[in-house]
Design an enzyme around this catalytic site. Structure first.
Site, mmCIF file in Angstrom:
data_model
loop_
_atom_site.group_PDB
_atom_site.id
_atom_site.type_symbol
_atom_site.label_atom_id
_atom_site.label_comp_id
_atom_site.label_asym_id
_atom_site.label_seq_id
_atom_site.Cartn_x
_atom_site.Cartn_y
_atom_site.Cartn_z
ATOM 1 N N HIS A 123 9.282 -2.565 -3.536
ATOM 2 C CA HIS A 123 8.300 -3.321 -4.326
ATOM 3 C C HIS A 123 8.970 -4.073 -5.483
ATOM 4 O O HIS A 123 8.509 -3.996 -6.623
ATOM 5 C CB HIS A 123 7.217 -2.392 -4.880
ATOM 6 N N HIS A 153 -0.304 -1.594 -3.672
ATOM 7 C CA HIS A 153 0.753 -2.241 -2.891
ATOM 8 C C HIS A 153 0.687 -3.728 -3.216
ATOM 9 O O HIS A 153 -0.309 -4.217 -3.724
ATOM 10 C CB HIS A 153 0.523 -1.983 -1.415
#
Ligand SMILES: Cc1cc2nc3c(=O)[nH]c(=O)nc-3n(C[C@H](O)[C@H](O)[C@H](O)COP(=O)(O)OP(=O)(O)OC[C@H]3O[C@@H](n4cnc5c(N)ncnc54)[C@H](O)[C@@H]3O)c2cc1C
Length: 571
Positions: free
Chosen positions: A508, A551
């Protein structure tokens, strides 16, 4: 023959294809998209809805390597990213969870006027087409709030047809409630804390992954004002030497099957959407960055912007595993997610921890600044860290502090987890003037006490989940790490020794061309335009100033949708 377009986008990924689609809605506008990878429309490693990981290590995985992680076990980590039409959305875990509302509001508090949850929320919905759960899925605990979801956007979102509809959900729901983690009706409402069965980006009817290509590109690929160049590597931007403010007028590219670079001209703008681990490199190769770095490779400085590539923020991912009781076997996808708060996982220690971390912020800021050669300023970092501390430790509205994913599969329950908000920041820079040469990527995993404590405390919390009824009744012996490796009363050092050998990047990465005021180290302004340039924007994960708790793709789609409107409003 020379080729020219109004807008040249680099990267046909998650964000780039949103921009390509929305700009080419205007028939009087021409758009080119340059993509290093190829179509993966018929690649089963991509389309499979139960095949997470199949594409790893294949030709569509950039598999970027970090530098040696000296705080994180002296290992090199792989940072995966998709190289394909659809970008990283073609290889990711398909989870669709957004962000906590107040952490988007924090972007505005940082000085980014107009970037708040209230403004972004309609764009999340604009991009989304929710497919409602089946009756069996609803009976197995799947809920959503219609007011929080979009139903007419390009991106299909829903629940996997293979979703486990057995009674594990009920057991988990009671177990989490016993630990203070309550059922959350809809994790995508801006309030993420709790336990939920999250949706995915998936085409439920066709049972295929809904990546950015399927959502935003293939349905409109026949527009004559849109041209996508697959298998084509962007090298650098070219500049109009007659302009007063640096103005990009094209992109040098090279097809993979050719040895001859050529230029695709841009009449209006160049938009970099190559991802957080590629867009800052394209800026540097084009002369936008830290002169001390550029001069090492004989690149002349076009815009002196030293924070290009700084502020890199990622998370780390670790897994626990435990056998099921009596060899009971489970199948299907799970999508059981818990987003606990710091109070949930630190319990009665919370006040102490909050005070300890608060007291440590000046030293965290100094450490991070020093690691960037003081290109980022300790005083600026301290103000960011105070915002982050308040988000984590607020007594009235804390953000979640961890993601916990429980997956009963066969005769084991796997549990992946990650602390959501480490304070460490690293950087990414070129190591050569030659495009395509691997960069120096340093996320500085586990640089600061909180980053270690956070990850370890989540592991301890998961052991509590395993030991709490009624879930405990479904479980047998812990196999990873196992009490022989990390005893029940293990010290932080014991946990850390184990963790250092097993953790990975959580994939990420954000903030390498952060949207912030220039005075505090921003690379792009609130219209995502690169400071000091007339017409270069970055639109991808690079611009998120802070990590988010969900996310990334849902937030990236929303940001790109809004960015497309901003570009249109300037036409
Ligand atoms: C393994 C994995 C699992 C993940 N799981 C989830 C999940 O479950 N849910 C979720 O929401 N997020 C998840 N993420 C994160 C998310 O998928 C990414 O953050 C997001 O897709 C990034 O979008 P982007 O627009 O920034 O870049 P990308 O989608 O990566 O697009 C960048 C594009 O630019 C191209 N490119 C790069 N350099 C060049 C160049 N020089 N020339 C031409 N083209 C170039 C790339 O090939 C790529 O197609 C995961 C990520 C990974 C790696």
């Amino acid at each position: 023959t020379p080729v020219s377009y109004d807008y040249v986008i680099v990267g046909a990924g998650t964000s780039g294809l949103v921009i390509a689609n929305r700009l080419s809605e205007l028939s009087n506008v021409t758009v080119a998209v340059i993509e290093a990878g190829d179509s993966v429309y018929n690649n089963v490693n991509v389309s499979s809805t139960t095949g997470y990981g199949l594409a790893f290590g294949t030709e569509i995985d950039w598999a970027y390597q970090t530098t040696n992680q000296s705080f994180g076990g002296d290992v090199v980590q792989t940072m995966r990213a998709g190289k394909a039409i659809g970008g990283t959305s073609t290889i990711n875990g398909m989870a669709y969870t957004r962000a906590e509302d107040i952490q988007i509001d924090a972007w505005e508090a940082l000085g980014n006027a107009g970037w708040s949850w209230e403004v972004l929320f309609p764009y999340y919905k604009k991009s989304q087409q929710l497919q409602v759960p089946t009756e069996a899925q609803a009976a197995a605990g799947v809920t959503y709030d219609a007011a929080d979801n979009g139903f007419n956007g390009p991106l299909k979102v829903g629940w996997n047809p293979a979703l486990n509809v057995g009674d594990v959900h009920t057991v988990l729901n009671e177990t989490y409630a016993a630990l203070g983690v309550q059922w959350n009706e809809d994790v995508n409402s801006g309030r993420m804390v709790g336990y939920n069965r999250y949706p995915s980006h998936i085409d439920v009817a066709l049972n295929v992954r809904e990546d950015a290509g399927r959502a935003y590109y293939y349905p409109i690929a026949n527009r004559t004002n849109l041209h996508l160049y697959p298998n084509t590597l962007a090298h650098r931007m070219t500049w109009d030497t007659t302009a007063q403010i640096p103005t990009a007028n094209g992109v040098v590219v090279q097809a993979v099957n050719s040895t001859t670079p050529y230029t695709i001209s841009a009449n209006k703008e160049v938009i970099l959407s190559a991802g957080a681990l590629a867009s800052p490199l394209l800026l540097e190769l084009s002369g936008v960055g830290n002169p001390a770095i550029l001069s090492k490779y004989n690149i002349s400085t076009v815009v002196d912007l030293p924070t290009v590539g700084e502020n890199l923020q990622d998370q780390t991912n670790t897994g626990l595993a435990i056998d099921t009781a009596d060899n009971t076997s489970y199948s299907g996808t799970s999508d059981y997610v818990a987003y606990p708060t710091a109070a949930d996982i630190f319990g009665s220690e919370i006040t102490n921890i909050s005070a300890t971390v608060l007291a440590a912020l000046p030293s965290y800021a100094a450490t991070v600044a020093a690691a960037s050669g003081n290109v980022t300023k300790a005083s600026d970092l301290l103000s960011f860290f105070k915002i982050q501390h308040e988000l984590i430790f607020s007594t009235t509205h804390p953000v979640p502090i961890a993601e916990v994913l429980l997956t009963p599969s066969g005769t084991a329950v796997d549990c992946e987890y990650w602390a959501l908000l480490p304070f460490a920041r690293g950087n990414i820079h070129i190591t050569s003037a030659t495009p395509g040469v691997p960069a120096a990527i340093n996320p500085n995993y586990y640089m600061l006490d909180w980053d270690v404590t956070g990850q370890i405390q989540v592991a301890k919390f998961i052991r509590e989940i395993f030991a709490t009824a009624p879930f405990a009744g479904l479980l047998g012996t812990e196999t990873k790490p196992g009490f022989d490796v990390v005893p029940q009363n293990a010290t932080t050092a014991q946990w850390q020794a184990w963790n250092n050998g097993v953790y990975r990047s959580n994939f990420h990465p954000v903030a390498t061309a952060a949207m912030m005021p220039k005075e505090v180290g921003g690379v792009v302004d609130t219209s995502l335009k690169v400071y000091g340039t007339a017409n270069v924007r970055v639109i991808d994960a690079s611009v998120l100033p802070f990590q988010v708790c969900g996310h990334l793709v849902s937030t990236l789609y929303a940001v790109a949708e809004r960015a497309a409107d901003l570009i249109k409003s300037e036409m």
